[in-house]
Design a protein around this motif. Structure first.
Motif, mmCIF file in Angstrom:
data_model
loop_
_atom_site.group_PDB
_atom_site.id
_atom_site.type_symbol
_atom_site.label_atom_id
_atom_site.label_comp_id
_atom_site.label_asym_id
_atom_site.label_seq_id
_atom_site.Cartn_x
_atom_site.Cartn_y
_atom_site.Cartn_z
ATOM 1 N N UNK A 229 59.421 71.683 43.575
ATOM 2 C CA UNK A 229 58.435 70.765 42.992
ATOM 3 C C UNK A 229 57.348 70.383 43.983
ATOM 4 N N UNK A 230 57.752 69.966 45.192
ATOM 5 C CA UNK A 230 56.786 69.564 46.215
ATOM 6 C C UNK A 230 57.249 70.078 47.572
ATOM 7 N N UNK A 231 56.294 70.108 48.528
ATOM 8 C CA UNK A 231 56.664 70.482 49.885
ATOM 9 C C UNK A 231 55.759 69.779 50.884
ATOM 10 N N UNK A 232 56.249 69.727 52.119
ATOM 11 C CA UNK A 232 55.456 69.268 53.256
ATOM 12 C C UNK A 232 55.634 70.273 54.385
ATOM 13 N N UNK A 233 54.611 70.377 55.226
ATOM 14 C CA UNK A 233 54.666 71.347 56.322
ATOM 15 C C UNK A 233 54.321 70.686 57.650
ATOM 16 N N UNK A 234 55.176 70.921 58.629
ATOM 17 C CA UNK A 234 54.893 70.547 60.005
ATOM 18 C C UNK A 234 54.555 71.807 60.773
ATOM 19 N N UNK A 235 53.456 71.770 61.520
ATOM 20 C CA UNK A 235 52.929 72.992 62.119
ATOM 21 C C UNK A 235 52.626 72.784 63.595
ATOM 22 N N UNK A 236 53.127 73.702 64.429
ATOM 23 C CA UNK A 236 52.738 73.760 65.834
ATOM 24 C C UNK A 236 52.357 75.189 66.151
ATOM 25 N N UNK A 237 51.900 75.451 67.355
ATOM 26 C CA UNK A 237 51.500 76.817 67.704
ATOM 27 C C UNK A 237 52.698 77.758 67.748
ATOM 28 N N UNK A 238 53.905 77.221 67.880
ATOM 29 C CA UNK A 238 55.103 78.047 68.006
ATOM 30 C C UNK A 238 55.967 78.097 66.754
ATOM 31 N N UNK A 239 55.827 77.119 65.875
ATOM 32 C CA UNK A 239 56.781 76.973 64.771
ATOM 33 C C UNK A 239 56.120 76.321 63.559
ATOM 34 N N UNK A 240 56.581 76.729 62.394
ATOM 35 C CA UNK A 240 56.289 76.023 61.142
ATOM 36 C C UNK A 240 57.601 75.539 60.553
#
Length: 338
Positions: A229-240
């Protein structure tokens, strides 16, 4: 490589294919003995998948599970401008000719020689354009990942396939890891949640997680099913890290890694136990599904699941661009349908 597969190159490679057939022996007899409807054509020699599938299908003593399907011809052009793809084509032409495959200079020429299609171009942006003549010719088609480079194109591909009454399907080979299939078939009972991971190398021309992260997303949807239904994303240069919430309240996460070439797997939390996912079992389990599909015309992966996987990747980009805020997949579908 020149974007246009020119006539001189075509003549040269076709001649080489003829020589290869004579030297290796047995291929001409093998192809002449094929049952009607078993001729496979490949579009796109810019991915190792094309060679891997051909090596298995065209083996002198191929496993009977592959139902005597043989790759007989290939149109080499895939991506027009992704260097990592374009630079592979000349080498893969030589590789595939070792298996008696004819190189042709157009999709139209390919369609006159084959019964079914493996659309293997590494670049999802060209899939709609390349698939249209295939659908018009009525050829059953497997479209390798990513099915397209946008949800809008993915919807268009399914619409055109349905308009021409052509069965299609698309997925990553990671869907058919033995451990993931065991979960999908009920090994741990109802899945309460899952974590999946895979490499997630980025490519500027595609949504971040469609280029390579799609493998891990495919694992996640294989065990969780549709209904995110929904999502959130945390993003760094090395990992999602993408956290999805399903309609029934279950939570599934995807971790995309910039390193770890062969890092595929995850963990499933079920009502009857916990299942560790992995290792990757290679391409042959997917290939068996493909040839079964060529025979039956029944896609093993639903349209809805494929659409939702692509929407998940697009929603993840929107979340990143909005500082990690929650994004509904319904809003992504609404935008694509406009």
């Amino acid at each position: 490589m020149n974007n246009k597969f020119n006539r001189r190159t075509f003549i040269k490679t076709s001649a080489a294919a003829g020589v290869g057939l004579g030297v290796m022996g047995g291929f001409s007899d093998l192809f002449a003995a094929q049952a009607s409807g078993k001729r496979v054509g490949i579009i796109g020699l810019d991915t190792s998948h094309s060679i891997a599938f051909t090596k298995t299908l065209n083996a002198k003593e191929a496993d009977p599970v592959y139902r005597d399907y043989k790759v007989v011809a290939a149109y080499p052009r895939g991506s027009k401008d992704i260097e990592s793809s374009v630079s592979r084509v000349d080498g893969y032409i030589k590789d595939i000719q070792q298996y008696g495959v004819e190189i042709v200079d157009s999709i139209e020429s390919l369609l006159s020689k084959v019964d079914v299609i493996l659309l293997e171009s590494n670049d999802g942006r060209v899939h709609l354009e390349q698939a249209l003549p295939v659908f018009k010719a009525g050829k059953r088609t497997f479209i390798d990942k990513p099915i397209a480079a946008s949800l809008r194109d993915t919807i268009a591909i399914f619409d055109q396939a349905e308009a021409h009454d052509v069965p299609i399907f698309s997925c990553s080979s990671l869907r058919y890891m033995k451990s993931a299939q065991e979960v999908a078939q009920g090994k741990v009972g109802k899945v309460l949640g899952a974590d999946a991971f895979s490499p997630a190398k980025l490519e500027d021309t595609h949504p971040d997680l469609l280029w390579y992260g799609i493998h891990g997303i495919e694992i996640l949807f294989t065990v969780m099913g549709t209904g995110c239904k929904t999502l959130t994303r945390t993003h760094t240069k090395d990992t999602d890290v993408v956290v999805g919430v399903w309609e029934d309240g279950r939570v599934g996460t995807f971790r995309g890694l910039r390193s770890g070439k062969n890092a595929y797997g995850g963990t499933v939390y079920g009502e009857n136990g916990v299942q560790v996912l992995g290792p990757f079992d290679g391409y042959n389990p997917l290939l068996k599904q493909i040839v079964d599909f060529f025979d039956s015309g029944v896609p093993p992966v639903s349209k809805q699941e494929t659409l939702e996987i692509v929407a998940f990747a697009e929603a993840a980009d929107i979340s990143k661009n909005n500082g990690g805020s929650a994004v509904s997949l319904a809003s992504v579908f609404e935008k694509a349908l406009k």
